[in-house]
Scaffold this motif. Structure first.
Motif, PDB file in Angstrom:
ATOM      1  N   LEU A   1      -0.351  -7.857   4.394  1.00  0.00           N
ATOM      2  CA  LEU A   1      -0.821  -7.088   5.545  1.00  0.00           C
ATOM      3  C   LEU A   1      -0.405  -7.718   6.870  1.00  0.00           C
ATOM      4  CD1 LEU A   1      -4.322  -5.959   4.283  1.00  0.00           C
ATOM      5  CD2 LEU A   1      -2.186  -4.643   4.375  1.00  0.00           C
TER       6      LEU A   1
ATOM      7  N   LYS B   1      -2.708  -0.270  11.731  1.00  0.00           N
ATOM      8  CA  LYS B   1      -1.386   0.147  11.297  1.00  0.00           C
ATOM      9  C   LYS B   1      -1.485   1.454  10.504  1.00  0.00           C
ATOM     10  CE  LYS B   1      -0.488  -4.737  10.920  1.00  0.00           C
ATOM     11  NZ  LYS B   1      -0.241  -5.876  10.073  1.00  0.00           N
TER      12      LYS B   1
ATOM     13  N   ILE C   1      -7.414  -1.916   2.315  1.00  0.00           N
ATOM     14  CA  ILE C   1      -6.771  -1.614   3.584  1.00  0.00           C
ATOM     15  C   ILE C   1      -7.507  -0.491   4.305  1.00  0.00           C
ATOM     16  CG2 ILE C   1      -5.029  -0.015   2.677  1.00  0.00           C
ATOM     17  CD1 ILE C   1      -4.387  -2.492   5.442  1.00  0.00           C
TER      18      ILE C   1
ATOM     19  N   HIS D   1      -7.674  -3.034  11.172  1.00  0.00           N
ATOM     20  CA  HIS D   1      -6.289  -2.755  10.779  1.00  0.00           C
ATOM     21  C   HIS D   1      -5.930  -1.414  11.402  1.00  0.00           C
ATOM     22  CE1 HIS D   1      -2.728  -2.615   8.198  1.00  0.00           C
ATOM     23  NE2 HIS D   1      -2.990  -1.344   8.074  1.00  0.00           N
TER      24      HIS D   1
ATOM     25  N   LYS E   1      -9.370  -0.712   7.905  1.00  0.00           N
ATOM     26  CA  LYS E   1      -9.031   0.253   8.945  1.00  0.00           C
ATOM     27  C   LYS E   1     -10.284   0.981   9.434  1.00  0.00           C
ATOM     28  CE  LYS E   1      -5.542   3.557  10.203  1.00  0.00           C
ATOM     29  NZ  LYS E   1      -4.311   4.214   9.842  1.00  0.00           N
TER      30      LYS E   1
END
Length: 179
Positions: free
Chosen positions: A91, A124, A113, A122, A117
């Motif tokens: 990551l 991305k 992930i 996170h 988020k």
């Protein structure tokens, strides 16, 4: 762009390997770097081979107990102590994440992930590549979570579901311009 791909190391049939090869070719031809689990077996090998053949870079992150499966030729290879450290490195190195078909390890990586988020740790872009409808059930479950108030933000802010490789990369390239 460094694109982290979470996927299976299993040997799979053509309905999964064909789209994986197609996505790998798009990564390589786009001048991107594949950030992956470092294995030279199964679907991981298919994707790494495809990216390398199309001119992309390979950045692998493996673990000590899988050292016998590590790809021998890559642009960079990191060996982590354990799976937790491996996910962290993957990551950190990534500008975007794509979840392809896989088993419990891939599902673990995907949910971690998305949890990061969800809590703003996170930002991305994350794409779930729904090859051959593999993640239809998971998509339905996520939609239910959203409808019933289990997600603090819209599902579309967490993950983009792509049905085809070209749509996955187009979303990533578009999102990278807005990050």
């Amino acid at each position: 762009m460094n694109i982290c791909v979470f996927l299976s190391a299993a040997e799979l049939d053509e309905r999964y390997t064909r789209p994986a090869r197609e996505f790998a070719e798009l990564i390589g031809k786009g001048g991107h770097t594949l950030v992956w689990g470092g294995s030279d077996v199964g679907l991981m090998k298919v994707v790494a081979d495809g990216v390398a053949e199309a001119g992309g870079r390979l950045l692998g992150v493996s673990v000590e107990f899988l050292a016998d499966r590590v790809r021998k030729v890559s642009d960079e290879m990191v060996i982590a102590r354990d799976l937790g450290e491996r996910k962290k490195f993957l990551l950190e190195k990534a500008d975007a994440v794509v979840v392809m078909v896989g088993g419990t390890g891939t599902l673990d990586e995907a949910t971690e992930i998305l949890e990061l988020k969800k809590h703003g740790h996170h930002i991305k872009p994350v794409v779930l590549l729904n090859t051959a409808g593999f993640y239809d059930g998971l998509k339905q479950q996520f939609q239910r979570m959203e409808e019933e108030g289990f997600l603090p933000l819209p599902l579309t802010d967490l993950v983009f579901f792509a049905e085809e490789p070209v749509g996955a990369l187009a979303y990533l390239e578009e999102s990278a311009g807005t990050q």
